[in-house]
Design an enzyme around this catalytic site. Sequence first.
Site, PDB file in Angstrom:
ATOM      1  N   GLY A   1       0.841  -1.194   0.000  1.00 40.30           N
ATOM      2  CA  GLY A   1       0.000   0.000   0.000  1.00 40.30           C
ATOM      3  C   GLY A   1       0.872   1.238   0.000  1.00 40.30           C
ATOM      4  O   GLY A   1       2.061   1.158   0.314  1.00 40.30           O
TER       5      GLY A   1
ATOM      6  N   CYS B   1       5.331  -6.009   1.606  1.00 45.58           N
ATOM      7  CA  CYS B   1       5.668  -4.581   1.562  1.00 45.58           C
ATOM      8  C   CYS B   1       5.013  -3.825   2.726  1.00 45.58           C
ATOM      9  O   CYS B   1       5.391  -4.005   3.867  1.00 45.58           O
ATOM     10  CB  CYS B   1       5.297  -4.012   0.201  1.00 45.58           C
ATOM     11  SG  CYS B   1       6.061  -2.415  -0.076  1.00 45.58           S
ATOM     12  N   TYR B   2       3.998  -3.017   2.463  1.00 48.07           N
ATOM     13  CA  TYR B   2       3.322  -2.318   3.565  1.00 48.07           C
ATOM     14  C   TYR B   2       2.796  -3.337   4.581  1.00 48.07           C
ATOM     15  O   TYR B   2       2.793  -3.092   5.783  1.00 48.07           O
ATOM     16  CB  TYR B   2       2.178  -1.463   2.991  1.00 48.07           C
ATOM     17  CG  TYR B   2       1.442  -0.618   4.010  1.00 48.07           C
ATOM     18  CD1 TYR B   2       2.049   0.490   4.593  1.00 48.07           C
ATOM     19  CD2 TYR B   2       0.131  -0.911   4.381  1.00 48.07           C
ATOM     20  CE1 TYR B   2       1.369   1.273   5.524  1.00 48.07           C
ATOM     21  CE2 TYR B   2      -0.556  -0.140   5.304  1.00 48.07           C
ATOM     22  CZ  TYR B   2       0.070   0.951   5.868  1.00 48.07           C
ATOM     23  OH  TYR B   2      -0.596   1.728   6.781  1.00 48.07           O
TER      24      TYR B   2
ATOM     25  N   HIS C   1       7.913  -7.526  -3.713  1.00 50.28           N
ATOM     26  CA  HIS C   1       6.613  -7.969  -4.235  1.00 50.28           C
ATOM     27  C   HIS C   1       6.754  -9.297  -4.999  1.00 50.28           C
ATOM     28  O   HIS C   1       7.151  -9.306  -6.154  1.00 50.28           O
ATOM     29  CB  HIS C   1       6.043  -6.906  -5.184  1.00 50.28           C
ATOM     30  CG  HIS C   1       5.620  -5.668  -4.470  1.00 50.28           C
ATOM     31  ND1 HIS C   1       4.361  -5.520  -3.943  1.00 50.28           N
ATOM     32  CD2 HIS C   1       6.293  -4.536  -4.167  1.00 50.28           C
ATOM     33  CE1 HIS C   1       4.267  -4.348  -3.346  1.00 50.28           C
ATOM     34  NE2 HIS C   1       5.430  -3.728  -3.469  1.00 50.28           N
TER      35      HIS C   1
ATOM     36  N   GLU D   1       4.428 -11.019  -6.173  1.00 49.16           N
ATOM     37  CA  GLU D   1       3.332 -11.191  -7.142  1.00 49.16           C
ATOM     38  C   GLU D   1       3.649 -10.614  -8.519  1.00 49.16           C
ATOM     39  O   GLU D   1       2.967 -10.919  -9.485  1.00 49.16           O
ATOM     40  CB  GLU D   1       2.039 -10.554  -6.586  1.00 49.16           C
ATOM     41  CG  GLU D   1       2.035  -9.026  -6.463  1.00 49.16           C
ATOM     42  CD  GLU D   1       2.672  -8.498  -5.173  1.00 49.16           C
ATOM     43  OE1 GLU D   1       3.485  -9.243  -4.586  1.00 49.16           O
ATOM     44  OE2 GLU D   1       2.390  -7.356  -4.789  1.00 49.16           O
TER      45      GLU D   1
ATOM     46  N   ASP E   1     -19.211 -11.661 -20.971  1.00 47.47           N
ATOM     47  CA  ASP E   1     -19.530 -11.619 -19.541  1.00 47.47           C
ATOM     48  C   ASP E   1     -21.001 -11.922 -19.283  1.00 47.47           C
ATOM     49  O   ASP E   1     -21.337 -12.795 -18.483  1.00 47.47           O
ATOM     50  CB  ASP E   1     -19.184 -10.252 -18.931  1.00 47.47           C
ATOM     51  CG  ASP E   1     -17.746  -9.858 -19.193  1.00 47.47           C
ATOM     52  OD1 ASP E   1     -16.968 -10.754 -19.589  1.00 47.47           O
ATOM     53  OD2 ASP E   1     -17.409  -8.676 -19.020  1.00 47.47           O
TER      54      ASP E   1
ATOM     55  N   LYS F   1     -11.183 -11.367 -16.621  1.00 48.59           N
ATOM     56  CA  LYS F   1     -11.693 -11.612 -17.977  1.00 48.59           C
ATOM     57  C   LYS F   1     -11.221 -12.954 -18.562  1.00 48.59           C
ATOM     58  O   LYS F   1     -12.012 -13.706 -19.116  1.00 48.59           O
ATOM     59  CB  LYS F   1     -11.217 -10.471 -18.880  1.00 48.59           C
ATOM     60  CG  LYS F   1     -11.830 -10.466 -20.247  1.00 48.59           C
ATOM     61  CD  LYS F   1     -13.126  -9.738 -20.191  1.00 48.59           C
ATOM     62  CE  LYS F   1     -13.719  -9.450 -21.531  1.00 48.59           C
ATOM     63  NZ  LYS F   1     -15.007  -8.760 -21.357  1.00 48.59           N
TER      64      LYS F   1
END
Length: 512
Positions: A53, A80-81, A169, A171, A227, A368
């Site tokens: 964050g 991180c944060y 990070h 990710e 969708d 998606k």
Amino acid sequence: MDKVVILDFGSQFTQLIARRVREAGVYSEIHPCTADPEKVKALNPQALILSGGPSSVLDPASPALDSAYLEWGIPILGICYGMQLLSHNLGGKVVASSEREYGRAEFQAMNDCPLFEGVEESDSMTVWMSHGDRVEAIPPDFEIMGRTESIPFAAMGHPGKRIYALQFHPEVAHTQDGALVLQNFLFKVAGLNPTWSMASFVENTIKELADTIGDAKVVLGLSGGIDSTVAAVLLHKAIGHNLHCIFVDNGLLRMGERQEVIGFLEEHFELNVKCVDAADEFLDKLDGVTDPEKKRKIIGHTFIEVFDREAKAIDGVKFLGQGTLYPDVIESESFKGPSAVIKSHHNVGGLPEKMNLKLVEPLRELFKDEVRRAAYELGMPEHIIWRHPFPGPGLSIRVVGAITRERLEILRLADRIVQNELLASDWYRKVWQGFAVLLPLKTVGVMGDDRTYEHVIALRIVDSVDAMTADWSRLPSELLARISNRIINEVKGVNRVVLDISSKPPSTIEWE
Ligand code: XMP
């Protein structure tokens, strides 16, 4: 099924964490850091991940970590944060740094931390950093699990409590073996089972929908896009003919669109679809309107009017089905960090409020590409699954300037040639979107011995991953030549074709 809750502290990468967890076969949900811990606990998560964050834990106004989360005894990974919060809450020390560390760093894993098992170069691993503050002292009983040249505490952990934290990070794709680090947390630290799959998602969703809806009726606006189509098929499998789909033909659809979508759904899924021909209503209201924003507003309002009218004609409707995706949910519910994007494409905004119905959104956990995988799982054919995105306001924003039936028809014919040629050359799946735009000008040409003075078509064909940024597709010149020749020869009223070679930003994908 095992479940991971990701608490979002506003990082631009929060959605990526969810994605990686799901790619590892574990179900995950993002909740804002302001969520009530009791409600999160009621979801019965088996592990918790605290996102990064933009804030500083040193600022009292920053989002805090409710200590309740630390009392449940479930494994926690702070990123991180999230690491700074853990440190701050558990008695370590976080200090401000005058410089933000942003970009790649060389990380050295320590103390046989399970997070780095199997990482090839764990003594010199490239990781991605993006932080200002850093941990200067880890909490009592924690171990240092890794460092970089510039920070001595780049990873820490408490194996007994199964709490770990990373300053970098894992990710993001730039972190070497980042996905493996997250998997190690899920499987080696938290002991979860990778039981989430698209097939299990489809099966569970159908069961849950049937339980939630019971004998009530659901109304759903079917646009023909992937969708709403997938949402409709899932709902239909759950409640059969109690699902009422409404397809509004606004007169701004592509050639053959209505027949293609409705025909397929009725034939293969026996869906209950009402087709409402509202073309006159839309086109009359759009008469003489040239301003793009006005076009969008008129179309949005008219859609709501038509849909509301049609839905009210069905007795006993209690639910409104929508094909809302995960990024849409995050945009509206996320803790407002930099990840919060203002959504500018609300097609049916205001509908649930106006209709006073309960919402059912079976796709609200998916991205998606996951929806496309669900569509495969449901046995939908490739040509529906891979249809390019099509905007809610339809061709109105591709007929630049005033909209008339004649101009719409010219665009439809030209656009069909673009679609056909992309499909025939196998470029359709490689590009994000490709379409024709009708410009509000005429130019001079020559055909046979005659001078012509006719319309111009622009080709807009782009590569993109998420439509947030895009670049024009480098198509082979023979293909472009073929498209151009065919449009000029076959579409009466067009004597010139131009190619749009602008990227987004600063241009947008659509012209209006
Ligand atoms: P832009 O033109 O903003 O488009 O670069 C990004 C993506 O969004 C689609 N688009 C819309 N989709 N309602 C929609 O559902 C809209 O009003 C709308 N406007 C643009 C566009 O086709 C592209 O995929």
